[in-house]
Design a protein around this motif. Sequence first.
Motif, PDB file in Angstrom:
ATOM      1  N   ARG A   1       0.851  -1.191   0.000  1.00 41.83           N
ATOM      2  CA  ARG A   1       0.000   0.000   0.000  1.00 41.83           C
ATOM      3  C   ARG A   1       0.889   1.244   0.000  1.00 41.83           C
ATOM      4  N   LYS A   2       0.567   2.203  -0.858  1.00 44.66           N
ATOM      5  CA  LYS A   2       1.406   3.402  -0.986  1.00 44.66           C
ATOM      6  C   LYS A   2       1.565   4.119   0.350  1.00 44.66           C
ATOM      7  N   GLU A   3       0.484   4.196   1.110  1.00 46.53           N
ATOM      8  CA  GLU A   3       0.537   4.872   2.406  1.00 46.53           C
ATOM      9  C   GLU A   3       1.522   4.187   3.343  1.00 46.53           C
ATOM     10  N   ALA A   4       1.494   2.842   3.366  1.00 44.23           N
ATOM     11  CA  ALA A   4       2.407   2.094   4.230  1.00 44.23           C
ATOM     12  C   ALA A   4       3.844   2.234   3.741  1.00 44.23           C
TER      13      ALA A   4
ATOM     14  N   ASP B   1       5.144   4.760   2.171  1.00 37.32           N
ATOM     15  CA  ASP B   1       5.621   6.098   2.528  1.00 37.32           C
ATOM     16  C   ASP B   1       5.907   6.204   4.021  1.00 37.32           C
ATOM     17  N   THR B   2       5.049   5.601   4.830  1.00 39.52           N
ATOM     18  CA  THR B   2       5.213   5.666   6.289  1.00 39.52           C
ATOM     19  C   THR B   2       6.532   5.048   6.732  1.00 39.52           C
ATOM     20  N   TYR B   3       6.878   3.905   6.146  1.00 43.75           N
ATOM     21  CA  TYR B   3       8.080   3.186   6.576  1.00 43.75           C
ATOM     22  C   TYR B   3       9.263   3.343   5.622  1.00 43.75           C
TER      23      TYR B   3
ATOM     24  N   ALA C   1      10.424  -3.664   8.414  1.00 45.05           N
ATOM     25  CA  ALA C   1       9.157  -3.108   8.904  1.00 45.05           C
ATOM     26  C   ALA C   1       8.044  -4.146   8.962  1.00 45.05           C
TER      27      ALA C   1
ATOM     28  N   LYS D   1      -7.613  -1.430   3.245  1.00 45.07           N
ATOM     29  CA  LYS D   1      -6.624  -1.489   4.339  1.00 45.07           C
ATOM     30  C   LYS D   1      -6.765  -2.760   5.176  1.00 45.07           C
TER      31      LYS D   1
ATOM     32  N   ASN E   1       5.131  -4.754  11.530  1.00 46.43           N
ATOM     33  CA  ASN E   1       4.038  -3.786  11.645  1.00 46.43           C
ATOM     34  C   ASN E   1       2.988  -3.940  10.547  1.00 46.43           C
TER      35      ASN E   1
ATOM     36  N   ASP F   1      -1.625  -5.063   3.931  1.00 46.68           N
ATOM     37  CA  ASP F   1      -0.662  -4.022   3.565  1.00 46.68           C
ATOM     38  C   ASP F   1       0.242  -4.440   2.411  1.00 46.68           C
TER      39      ASP F   1
END
Length: 296
Positions: free
Chosen positions: A135-138, A140-142, A153, A201, A156, A204
């Motif tokens: 997922r792009k959000e994940a 970017d987060t990590y 990562a 979501k 998580n 991931d």
Amino acid sequence: MKRKLALFLTAALAIGTLAGCGKEKEPIKIASKPMTEQYVLTEILGQLIENDLGVPVEITKGIGGGTTNIQPALLKGDFDLYPEYTGTSWMTVLKHEKEDDSDVLYENLQKEYNDMGLTWSGLYGFQNSYVLAVRKEAADTYGLETFSDLAAASENLIFGGNPDYMEREDGYPMICEAYGMNFKGTVDVDIALKYQAMANKEIDVTNAFTTDAQLAAADVKLLQDDKSLFATYYAGTVVRTDTLEKYPGLADTLEKLTGQISDDEMRNMNYQVEVESKDEKEVAKAFLIEKGLIKK
């Protein structure tokens, strides 16, 4: 009497000429595996050949067993050419172990195929290889760029994959062992629902192929296999050498596709057919026109 004889000879010559033309116009037979990507590729090949050479083509789509049945049929002369992938030819056809250097693989592949009376005619530019999508959000987060980043990562994140992949020794267990991944959880997801599960979501990370149609629209990031765990599967055309000799100009026509199709372009064409329900013939034609390979 002389007039009748002359007319008879003229007609005979005309029939002979037509028969000769008919022989020259014998169709080039193209085969495909049972997958959308191959349907599009065979249409691209077929339309380009007809445009350049004025020779009809005969496309047989969706041959069960894929390479396993197409390769022997090609050797027998039942088909003239088909789209194939380097990793499949190297490991499935030639029974070699994985070769990490794609240049070395391709050079040796050409030599061994030539010995069989076959020719690898260039590479289209994309490869259809195993990959992991996050997922792009994940991502970017990590700060995820590679499989190794993902491993760091993984505690998580939740991994979701189709049941077959999750159980196969060369699937989920292999990547976890090779990279030391230890995910927070795993979920069995139907192959057609993976990207929806990511959008919701629910997961991931998932297994994918680099040219999956859904990747064209999914908000995901593909990670780099930095340990070269998976083989490379660059796509190109395998053609009978005697077919190249039989149809002058065919080799040049096939080479026109070298480097013409990127991963993104192949994904997008797959998406148009699978998701937008467009006809692969029209998708192929639009691609060839856009590349300036045929006229409208």
